[in-house]
Design an enzyme around this catalytic site. Structure first.
Site, PDB file in Angstrom:
ATOM      1  N   CYS A 115       8.192 -36.169   9.785  1.00 30.07           N
ATOM      2  CA  CYS A 115       7.411 -35.798  11.433  1.00 30.07           C
ATOM      3  C   CYS A 115       8.062 -35.098  12.044  1.00 30.07           C
ATOM      4  O   CYS A 115       9.345 -35.835  12.522  1.00 30.07           O
ATOM      5  CB  CYS A 115       6.632 -37.102  11.661  1.00 30.07           C
ATOM      6  SG  CYS A 115       6.166 -36.793  13.607  1.00 30.07           S
TER       7      CYS A 115
ATOM      8  N   TYR B  17      -5.478 -30.077   0.090  1.00 29.28           N
ATOM      9  CA  TYR B  17      -5.225 -29.764   1.290  1.00 29.28           C
ATOM     10  C   TYR B  17      -4.282 -28.487   1.195  1.00 29.28           C
ATOM     11  O   TYR B  17      -4.106 -27.317   2.120  1.00 29.28           O
ATOM     12  CB  TYR B  17      -5.172 -30.485   2.547  1.00 29.28           C
ATOM     13  CG  TYR B  17      -6.614 -31.437   2.907  1.00 29.28           C
ATOM     14  CD1 TYR B  17      -7.378 -30.597   3.381  1.00 29.28           C
ATOM     15  CD2 TYR B  17      -6.423 -32.556   2.456  1.00 29.28           C
ATOM     16  CE1 TYR B  17      -8.611 -31.355   3.473  1.00 29.28           C
ATOM     17  CE2 TYR B  17      -7.505 -33.253   2.590  1.00 29.28           C
ATOM     18  CZ  TYR B  17      -8.883 -32.627   3.105  1.00 29.28           C
ATOM     19  OH  TYR B  17     -10.024 -33.152   3.350  1.00 29.28           O
TER      20      TYR B  17
ATOM     21  N   HIS C  42     -14.207 -31.224  12.980  1.00 27.40           N
ATOM     22  CA  HIS C  42     -13.577 -31.879  11.866  1.00 27.40           C
ATOM     23  C   HIS C  42     -12.225 -31.711  11.629  1.00 27.40           C
ATOM     24  O   HIS C  42     -11.585 -31.759  10.651  1.00 27.40           O
ATOM     25  CB  HIS C  42     -14.608 -31.399  10.535  1.00 27.40           C
ATOM     26  CG  HIS C  42     -15.974 -31.963  10.355  1.00 27.40           C
ATOM     27  ND1 HIS C  42     -16.960 -31.196   9.477  1.00 27.40           N
ATOM     28  CD2 HIS C  42     -16.558 -32.704  11.004  1.00 27.40           C
ATOM     29  CE1 HIS C  42     -17.846 -32.015   9.793  1.00 27.40           C
ATOM     30  NE2 HIS C  42     -17.882 -32.965  10.631  1.00 27.40           N
TER      31      HIS C  42
ATOM     32  N   THR D 275     -24.665 -23.891   7.939  1.00 25.97           N
ATOM     33  CA  THR D 275     -24.515 -25.366   7.440  1.00 25.97           C
ATOM     34  C   THR D 275     -25.679 -25.970   6.958  1.00 25.97           C
ATOM     35  O   THR D 275     -27.018 -25.614   7.276  1.00 25.97           O
ATOM     36  CB  THR D 275     -23.921 -26.268   8.789  1.00 25.97           C
ATOM     37  OG1 THR D 275     -23.753 -27.648   8.408  1.00 25.97           O
ATOM     38  CG2 THR D 275     -25.010 -26.132   9.865  1.00 25.97           C
TER      39      THR D 275
ATOM     40  N   ILE E  16     -12.442 -26.370   9.126  1.00 26.01           N
ATOM     41  CA  ILE E  16     -11.037 -26.726   9.207  1.00 26.01           C
ATOM     42  C   ILE E  16     -10.328 -25.314   9.384  1.00 26.01           C
ATOM     43  O   ILE E  16      -9.112 -25.273   9.475  1.00 26.01           O
ATOM     44  CB  ILE E  16     -10.613 -27.760   8.694  1.00 26.01           C
ATOM     45  CG1 ILE E  16     -10.572 -27.462   7.131  1.00 26.01           C
ATOM     46  CG2 ILE E  16     -11.604 -28.908   8.632  1.00 26.01           C
ATOM     47  CD1 ILE E  16     -10.181 -28.381   6.045  1.00 26.01           C
ATOM     48  N   ASP E  17     -10.898 -24.181   8.917  1.00 26.70           N
ATOM     49  CA  ASP E  17     -10.079 -22.767   9.007  1.00 26.70           C
ATOM     50  C   ASP E  17     -10.029 -22.281  10.422  1.00 26.70           C
ATOM     51  O   ASP E  17     -10.523 -22.761  11.381  1.00 26.70           O
ATOM     52  CB  ASP E  17     -10.787 -21.928   8.067  1.00 26.70           C
ATOM     53  CG  ASP E  17     -12.263 -21.455   8.589  1.00 26.70           C
ATOM     54  OD1 ASP E  17     -12.222 -20.913   9.786  1.00 26.70           O
ATOM     55  OD2 ASP E  17     -13.334 -21.729   7.754  1.00 26.70           O
TER      56      ASP E  17
HETATM   57  N1  APR Z   1     -24.192 -16.867   5.182  1.00 26.74           N
HETATM   58  C1  APR Z   1     -24.738 -17.776   5.425  1.00 26.74           C
HETATM   59  N2  APR Z   1     -24.943 -18.928   5.034  1.00 26.74           N
HETATM   60  C2  APR Z   1     -24.255 -19.297   3.746  1.00 26.74           C
HETATM   61  C3  APR Z   1     -23.604 -18.161   3.088  1.00 26.74           C
HETATM   62  C4  APR Z   1     -23.700 -16.959   3.846  1.00 26.74           C
HETATM   63  N3  APR Z   1     -22.981 -16.079   3.234  1.00 26.74           N
HETATM   64  N4  APR Z   1     -23.503 -18.770   1.905  1.00 26.74           N
HETATM   65  C5  APR Z   1     -23.633 -19.956   2.006  1.00 26.74           C
HETATM   66  N5  APR Z   1     -24.535 -20.456   3.067  1.00 26.74           N
HETATM   67  C6  APR Z   1     -24.932 -21.783   3.629  1.00 26.74           C
HETATM   68  C7  APR Z   1     -25.544 -22.355   2.144  1.00 26.74           C
HETATM   69  O1  APR Z   1     -26.925 -22.108   1.978  1.00 26.74           O
HETATM   70  C8  APR Z   1     -25.346 -23.807   2.910  1.00 26.74           C
HETATM   71  O2  APR Z   1     -26.640 -24.225   3.590  1.00 26.74           O
HETATM   72  O3  APR Z   1     -23.798 -22.498   4.080  1.00 26.74           O
HETATM   73  C9  APR Z   1     -24.528 -23.703   3.955  1.00 26.74           C
HETATM   74  C10 APR Z   1     -22.938 -24.333   3.692  1.00 26.74           C
HETATM   75  O4  APR Z   1     -23.335 -25.994   3.379  1.00 26.74           O
HETATM   76  P1  APR Z   1     -22.396 -26.878   3.045  1.00 26.74           P
HETATM   77  O5  APR Z   1     -21.548 -26.435   1.810  1.00 26.74           O
HETATM   78  O6  APR Z   1     -23.040 -28.179   2.904  1.00 26.74           O
HETATM   79  O7  APR Z   1     -21.063 -26.874   4.141  1.00 26.74           O
HETATM   80  P2  APR Z   1     -21.208 -27.369   5.607  1.00 26.74           P
HETATM   81  O8  APR Z   1     -22.782 -27.529   6.106  1.00 26.74           O
HETATM   82  O9  APR Z   1     -20.295 -26.714   6.738  1.00 26.74           O
HETATM   83  O10 APR Z   1     -20.500 -29.051   5.396  1.00 26.74           O
HETATM   84  C11 APR Z   1     -20.475 -29.953   6.285  1.00 26.74           C
HETATM   85  O11 APR Z   1     -19.346 -31.275   4.934  1.00 26.74           O
HETATM   86  O12 APR Z   1     -18.015 -31.776   3.177  1.00 26.74           O
HETATM   87  C12 APR Z   1     -18.120 -31.758   4.316  1.00 26.74           C
HETATM   88  O13 APR Z   1     -16.301 -31.592   5.977  1.00 26.74           O
HETATM   89  C13 APR Z   1     -17.171 -30.803   5.099  1.00 26.74           C
HETATM   90  O14 APR Z   1     -17.561 -29.725   7.281  1.00 26.74           O
HETATM   91  C14 APR Z   1     -17.815 -29.808   6.209  1.00 26.74           C
HETATM   92  C15 APR Z   1     -19.214 -30.751   6.187  1.00 26.74           C
END
Ligand code: APR
Length: 241
Positions: free
Chosen positions: A140, A58, A113, A181, A97-98
């Site tokens: 802390c 992190y 998250h 997502t 988390i950003d």
């Molecule tokens: N524009 C739109 N979508 C995009 C882009 C982009 N430029 N680049 C990638 N993606 C899509 C990918 O195709 C994918 O479907 O974003 C999605 C990202 O998926 P993940 O990497 O699984 O991320 P997320 O869904 O946020 O993960 C959920 O998993 O590990 C944990 O805690 C972490 O919050 C996170 C959670």
């Protein structure tokens, strides 16, 4: 003003919305989980086993976020514009988390998250804004104890934050939009189903490619978030949906 002026919108965002800002997603081929096992850095057991490793993971991500090269992209800006200009309520729920939604101007925002720019004391429970590195000796700032601080993010196996407020908003919304997502992590992956069971809300997926749950959405648009989110927001503000 569109006919739908007083209607409520819930937006869910994931790592894809920050990709064009220079932050890696998790499950894409170049994603974070292709380089490190989540079992080693993102579970309570990992922190118990090897806190130094978890802190280092992190710390590196926090430094990258604050290095000066990372900035909100047009997708973040468009969502802030939607909140500012839509006459009804817009709730933004992010798995990220950003702090790029905040930097773009979003205010009605829930970090389900957690946030990498906050620290939580496992002793006194106090949550503090945090921009520096953290290690096992960090004190802390609230109770003064050493070794009790952790990053204020939700690990696998922990309960996401604000779930009561999120489920109430999902049940009451008229439009649910899922952006960037993969739909592989619950409970966020189940939000679209929750919305559909609650009533008549329109559901939209905006992503680079179809997510795991894409067929549950009534409408789908695929492409980079920096292009398709501003287009979508423009349409909603002009015509509703
Ligand atoms: N524009 C739109 N979508 C995009 C882009 C982009 N430029 N680049 C990638 N993606 C899509 C990918 O195709 C994918 O479907 O974003 C999605 C990202 O998926 P993940 O990497 O699984 O991320 P997320 O869904 O946020 O993960 C959920 O998993 O590990 C944990 O805690 C972490 O919050 C996170 C959670």
């Amino acid at each position: 003003m569109p006919q739908t002026a007083v209607r409520r919108i819930v937006i869910l965002t994931g790592a894809g919305v920050s990709k064009e800002s220079g932050l890696d997603t998790f499950r894409d081929p170049d994603g974070i989980w292709s380089r490190v096992r989540l079992e080693d850095v993102a579970t309570p057991a990992a922190f118990e086993r090897d806190p130094a490793r978890v802190h280092a993971f992190y710390n590196a991500r926090r430094r990258a976020l604050l290095c000066g090269d990372i900035a909100p992209n047009p997708a973040h800006a468009a969502l802030a514009r939607l909140e500012a200009e839509w006459p009804g309520e817009v709730l933004l729920v992010t798995q990220n988390i950003d702090d790029l939604h905040e930097r773009a101007g979003s205010r009605n925002l829930l970090h389900m998250h957690g946030e990498i720019l906050k620290a939580r004391c496992q002793g006194c429970r106090e949550v503090t804004p945090w921009a520096a590195d953290m290690d096992g000796d960090t004190l802390c700032p609230a109770c003064g104890r050493a070794g009790t601080l952790r990053v204020d993010v939700v690990w696998f196996g922990e309960m996401p934050f604000e779930m009561d407020r999120i489920f109430s908003a999902l049940e009451a919304c008229d439009l649910f939009v899922s952006i960037g997502t993969s739909g592989s992590v619950y409970p966020a992956a189940g939000f679209v189903q929750e919305v559909r069971m609650a009533g008549q809300a329109h559901t939209v997926e905006l992503n680079l490619e179809p997510s795991e749950g894409h067929s549950r959405f009534a409408a789908r648009h695929y492409g980079p978030a920096g292009r398709i989110v501003p287009e979508f927001v423009e349409r909603v503000l002009e015509d509703g949906w």
